[in-house]
Design a protein around this motif. Structure first.
Motif, PDB file in Angstrom:
ATOM      1  N   VAL A 126       0.867  -1.173   0.000  1.00 45.30           N
ATOM      2  CA  VAL A 126       0.000   0.000   0.000  1.00 45.30           C
ATOM      3  C   VAL A 126       0.904   1.222   0.000  1.00 45.30           C
ATOM      4  N   VAL A 127       0.704   2.089  -0.977  1.00 42.93           N
ATOM      5  CA  VAL A 127       1.415   3.363  -1.042  1.00 42.93           C
ATOM      6  C   VAL A 127       0.476   4.410  -0.452  1.00 42.93           C
ATOM      7  N   GLY A 128       0.908   5.032   0.635  1.00 37.62           N
ATOM      8  CA  GLY A 128       0.040   5.959   1.358  1.00 37.62           C
ATOM      9  C   GLY A 128      -0.303   5.412   2.717  1.00 37.62           C
ATOM     10  N   LEU A 129      -0.274   6.292   3.728  1.00 41.51           N
ATOM     11  CA  LEU A 129      -0.462   5.868   5.109  1.00 41.51           C
ATOM     12  C   LEU A 129      -1.735   6.406   5.735  1.00 41.51           C
ATOM     13  N   ASN A 148      15.813  -5.540  -4.268  1.00 40.79           N
ATOM     14  CA  ASN A 148      14.990  -4.380  -4.592  1.00 40.79           C
ATOM     15  C   ASN A 148      13.540  -4.593  -4.190  1.00 40.79           C
ATOM     16  N   ILE A 149      13.053  -5.823  -4.313  1.00 43.88           N
ATOM     17  CA  ILE A 149      11.665  -6.103  -3.933  1.00 43.88           C
ATOM     18  C   ILE A 149      11.515  -6.034  -2.418  1.00 43.88           C
ATOM     19  N   PHE A 150      12.487  -6.573  -1.682  1.00 44.07           N
ATOM     20  CA  PHE A 150      12.457  -6.441  -0.219  1.00 44.07           C
ATOM     21  C   PHE A 150      12.518  -4.969   0.187  1.00 44.07           C
ATOM     22  N   ASN A 151      13.448  -4.216  -0.395  1.00 47.33           N
ATOM     23  CA  ASN A 151      13.586  -2.801  -0.034  1.00 47.33           C
ATOM     24  C   ASN A 151      12.340  -2.004  -0.376  1.00 47.33           C
ATOM     25  N   TRP A 152      11.687  -2.373  -1.466  1.00 45.97           N
ATOM     26  CA  TRP A 152      10.441  -1.698  -1.861  1.00 45.97           C
ATOM     27  C   TRP A 152       9.349  -1.942  -0.820  1.00 45.97           C
ATOM     28  N   LEU A 153       9.274  -3.168  -0.302  1.00 46.47           N
ATOM     29  CA  LEU A 153       8.289  -3.474   0.744  1.00 46.47           C
ATOM     30  C   LEU A 153       8.622  -2.738   2.039  1.00 46.47           C
ATOM     31  N   VAL A 154       9.913  -2.563   2.310  1.00 41.58           N
ATOM     32  CA  VAL A 154      10.331  -1.792   3.481  1.00 41.58           C
ATOM     33  C   VAL A 154       9.966  -0.328   3.306  1.00 41.58           C
ATOM     34  N   ASN A 155      10.223   0.200   2.130  1.00 37.31           N
ATOM     35  CA  ASN A 155      10.024   1.634   1.876  1.00 37.31           C
ATOM     36  C   ASN A 155       8.551   2.023   1.910  1.00 37.31           C
ATOM     37  N   PHE A 156       7.707   1.146   1.402  1.00 36.50           N
ATOM     38  CA  PHE A 156       6.266   1.389   1.455  1.00 36.50           C
ATOM     39  C   PHE A 156       5.679   0.497   2.565  1.00 36.50           C
ATOM     40  N   THR A 157       4.516  -0.055   2.411  1.00 34.85           N
ATOM     41  CA  THR A 157       3.930  -0.877   3.475  1.00 34.85           C
ATOM     42  C   THR A 157       3.402  -2.177   2.874  1.00 34.85           C
ATOM     43  N   PRO A 158       3.921  -3.340   3.315  1.00 34.48           N
ATOM     44  CA  PRO A 158       3.374  -4.604   2.812  1.00 34.48           C
ATOM     45  C   PRO A 158       1.852  -4.612   2.914  1.00 34.48           C
ATOM     46  N   PHE A 159       1.197  -5.077   1.873  1.00 29.39           N
ATOM     47  CA  PHE A 159      -0.245  -4.924   1.758  1.00 29.39           C
ATOM     48  C   PHE A 159      -0.990  -5.471   2.979  1.00 29.39           C
ATOM     49  N   GLU A 160      -0.550  -6.604   3.484  1.00 25.78           N
ATOM     50  CA  GLU A 160      -1.294  -7.235   4.580  1.00 25.78           C
ATOM     51  C   GLU A 160      -1.321  -6.372   5.838  1.00 25.78           C
ATOM     52  N   GLU A 161      -0.330  -5.477   6.001  1.00 31.53           N
ATOM     53  CA  GLU A 161      -0.304  -4.612   7.185  1.00 31.53           C
ATOM     54  C   GLU A 161      -1.480  -3.632   7.202  1.00 31.53           C
ATOM     55  N   TRP A 315       3.188   9.349   2.164  1.00 36.01           N
ATOM     56  CA  TRP A 315       3.163   8.168   1.300  1.00 36.01           C
ATOM     57  C   TRP A 315       3.930   6.981   1.869  1.00 36.01           C
ATOM     58  N   GLU A 316       4.969   7.232   2.706  1.00 38.13           N
ATOM     59  CA  GLU A 316       5.918   6.155   3.054  1.00 38.13           C
ATOM     60  C   GLU A 316       6.166   6.079   4.565  1.00 38.13           C
ATOM     61  N   PRO A 317       6.422   4.852   5.073  1.00 36.85           N
ATOM     62  CA  PRO A 317       6.710   4.693   6.506  1.00 36.85           C
ATOM     63  C   PRO A 317       8.197   4.684   6.843  1.00 36.85           C
ATOM     64  N   THR A 318       9.060   4.903   5.864  1.00 38.93           N
ATOM     65  CA  THR A 318      10.498   4.890   6.118  1.00 38.93           C
ATOM     66  C   THR A 318      11.147   6.093   5.450  1.00 38.93           C
ATOM     67  N   ARG A 369      10.911   5.181  10.502  1.00 40.26           N
ATOM     68  CA  ARG A 369      10.496   6.539  10.905  1.00 40.26           C
ATOM     69  C   ARG A 369      10.593   6.780  12.397  1.00 40.26           C
ATOM     70  N   ASP A 370      10.801   5.733  13.184  1.00 45.38           N
ATOM     71  CA  ASP A 370      11.004   5.936  14.622  1.00 45.38           C
ATOM     72  C   ASP A 370      12.213   6.826  14.901  1.00 45.38           C
ATOM     73  N   VAL A 371      13.134   6.918  13.929  1.00 48.97           N
ATOM     74  CA  VAL A 371      14.297   7.785  14.106  1.00 48.97           C
ATOM     75  C   VAL A 371      13.874   9.238  14.303  1.00 48.97           C
ATOM     76  N   LEU A 372      12.677   9.593  13.837  1.00 45.37           N
ATOM     77  CA  LEU A 372      12.199  10.973  13.920  1.00 45.37           C
ATOM     78  C   LEU A 372      11.599  11.308  15.278  1.00 45.37           C
ATOM     79  N   GLY A 373      11.416  10.315  16.127  1.00 48.59           N
ATOM     80  CA  GLY A 373      10.664  10.554  17.360  1.00 48.59           C
ATOM     81  C   GLY A 373       9.185  10.470  17.047  1.00 48.59           C
ATOM     82  N   LYS A 374       8.453  11.532  17.332  1.00 47.89           N
ATOM     83  CA  LYS A 374       7.019  11.529  17.045  1.00 47.89           C
ATOM     84  C   LYS A 374       6.783  11.825  15.567  1.00 47.89           C
ATOM     85  N   TYR A 375       5.893  11.072  14.966  1.00 51.32           N
ATOM     86  CA  TYR A 375       5.535  11.315  13.568  1.00 51.32           C
ATOM     87  C   TYR A 375       4.053  11.046  13.382  1.00 51.32           C
TER      88      TYR A 375
END
Length: 578
Positions: A126-129, A148-161, A315-318, A369-375
């Motif tokens: 899913v692209v978008g949070l 690249n497929i693993f990194n893409w799932l990391v960068n966006f959100t695996p659909f099942e989540e 759009w992204e969680p990372t 995104r936890d690196v940012l503290g609150k988001y």
């Protein structure tokens, strides 16, 4: 809001499915293509020939979210000549002549046939949070592209989540996104770009499909996906933002004057190396924010502004960030999920990635995104939009009191290319124009112009920050503009500490007044005052030349000069007074 499958979108007349979408959908529907989740993609990536496993742990919270085994280690995907984006490899299918479309479609079908000789995998995300802006996306590649497929799932959100939230979303008049990749593609035809080796990013933005051929660099998959997401947002009336935005809340400050400010959001637009992430992610603006403030970051790279509902959506969680300034031991390493193009070394019996661009330029990491503290996944409508420029003629900060000057300066955003891009040494030295700092725009520029004019007309204030240095005696002899100075100026905007006076050389632009700026940044007013530049005549002539370049750029932009009245409003403001 959710996107629509190919069948849902075209079901009234399936003959309207465009050829690039039909080719992609046919491949996705091949029963031999194996669907993988993040954990399966990770295991395949561990075995990939150009991926090395380190002994540095993946951020445990991210590993848990992705279903990875406990103690999973960072993977380092290393490339050869090309370690950045290649914009010149893009070919826009809908802009090609009929004969070129036929040629490209034939080459594409041949490339897909070659790809099918290898075991293929696909994954969904899913692209978008925010539930009001979600797009389903599918990526497909060979097993030897699992990293690249693993990194893409990391960068966006695996659909099942996000499957439950996505199911509740109202349908958008937008197709699902499809990304097809093949790193091993080779084609020596001079029609395709070859710098390092042949590469092709074939884009059909109308049907939400991109093919990345001959491109190992993960940024191509990420930005390709975002390109289609941003364009989808434009199609439903939102402003597309290649930038960072955060919201500062002063409500709990002990200082009553600060408390009255309430919440302020500020956005920064710039290419890599202009300070976009530094401005967005800084913990406390270099210690200049007042006691008691709280900060929420939406994202430091990509979001959409919904002017009608006065919100911004991520759009992204990372974060996909450079690691040149993050040596091993930097606290950010705790939050790492994946790294690319890093030097490695055995230290105390453990193989560790080093950061700092030791192996090559543009080392990158996916950081939770936890690196940012609150988001947050959505934030309020921006109070301020800031263009990050690399123009030595501009003072460190300018406020735009005229909407069309603000819009024009964003549309003709002047900067320099950087090592995140696969360009020649000569290109790295040139000043270039990247409208709204978004090199991934695939729709007409006038749509961005109208969208940002709407943002300013609805209450946002416009600024520019110079992030390269300011004219002292010439275009190369400069007064430095320290990051700490820029962060201090940002805080002064947020806390309403700046007062402004008109810049006599540029109608519609304002500079900080002496009395307010000197209280906080002693020496600023005289150092960066355009009237105090050495070789004044040469400075003014160079300034005029830069603004003439801006006008020329906009006038020569086909997808803007088709709107002559709008263009005239912009170029009218881009003039330096005699």
């Amino acid at each position: 809001m959710a996107s629509q499958s190919t069948y849902e979108f075209y079901k009234d007349d399936l003959s309207k499915i465009p050829p690039l979408r039909a080719i992609a959908e046919t491949l996705l529907s091949d029963k031999r293509v194996r669907k993988v989740n993040a954990a399966e993609a990770y295991e395949l990536a561990r075995k990939q020939w150009d991926v090395m496993e380190t002994d540095h742990p993946i951020y445990p919270e991210a590993a848990k979210r992705l279903g990875l085994p406990e103690g999973a280690k960072l993977l380092n995907h290393c490339h050869g000549k090309i370690v950045g984006r290649t914009a010149l490899a893009r070919r826009f299918y809908n802009r090609l002549s009929d004969s070129d479309q036929r040629k490209v479609a034939g080459d594409l079908r041949e490339a897909i046939c070659d790809l099918q000789e290898r075991p293929l995998i696909k994954a969904e995300a899913v692209v978008g949070l925010d539930q009001d802006l979600m797009i389903k996306a599918t990526i497909l590649g060979s097993e030897d592209d699992a990293a690249n497929i693993f990194n893409w799932l990391v960068n966006f959100t695996p659909f099942e989540e996000l499957a439950e939230e996505y199911a509740k979303s109202t349908k958008l008049p937008i197709q699902d996104i499809i990304i097809i990749g093949d790193n091993l593609w080779r084609n020596e035809d001079p029609f395709y770009h070859n710098q390092g080796f042949p590469q092709l990013a074939l884009v059909d933005e109308d049907c939400n499909v991109i093919y990345n051929f001959g491109m190992r660099y993960f940024g191509e998959r990420k930005k390709g996906t975002l390109t289609l997401a941003w364009t989808s947002g434009i199609r439903v009336g939102m402003a597309a933002c290649h930038g960072g935005i955060k919201e500062i809340d002063f409500s709990d400050c002990p200082d009553e004057e600060m408390k009255k400010i309430g919440k302020k959001s500020i956005a920064f637009f710039g290419l890599s190396g202009t300070g976009k992430s530094s401005h967005t992610n800084s913990h406390d603006n270099g210690g200049t924010l007042p006691e008691g403030f709280s900060k929420h970051v939406l994202h430091d790279d990509a979001f959409q502004i919904d002017t009608a509902k006065r919100v911004c959506r991520a759009w992204e969680p990372t974060l996909f960030d450079k690691t040149d300034s993050r040596p091993l031991g930097n606290p950010d390493w705790k939050y790492m999920v994946s790294v690319m193009n890093h030097a490695m070394m055995e230290i105390d019996g453990k193989v560790m990635p080093l950061g700092q661009d030791i192996r090559n330029p543009n080392g990158r990491a996916l950081i939770d995104r936890d690196v940012l503290g609150k988001y947050v996944n959505r934030c309020s409508f921006p109070d301020s939009l800031c263009w990050l420029m690399k123009d030595t003629c501009l003072p460190p900060i300018i406020r735009f009191s005229d909407t069309y000057l603000a819009v024009a300066m964003g549309a003709a955003l002047m900067t320099k290319r950087n090592l995140a891009e696969n360009v020649s040494e000569e290109e790295l030295k040139k000043l270039v124009f990247i409208p709204y700092a978004n090199p991934f725009r695939v729709y007409e520029l006038w749509k961005d112009v109208e969208a940002f004019a709407g943002v300013f007309d609805n209450g946002a204030s416009g600024y520019s920050f110079n992030s390269v240095g300011y004219w002292k005696s010439s275009d190369t002899d400069l007064h430095a503009i320290p990051l700490q100075t820029s962060l201090t100026l940002q805080t002064m905007i947020l806390t309403d500490k700046l007062e402004w006076e008109d810049w006599d050389l540029l109608p519609g632009a304002q500079l900080p007044k002496r009395n307010c700026i000197e209280k906080i940044l002693p020496g600023f007013y005289d150092t960066y005052n355009p009237k105090n530049t050495e070789n004044q005549a040469e400075y003014i002539q160079t300034l005029k030349d830069r603004f003439a370049q801006r006008r020329h750029f906009l006038e020569q932009t086909d997808d803007l000069n088709c709107k002559p009245q709008l263009l005239a409003k912009l170029t009218k403001m881009l003039r330096i007074k005699d």
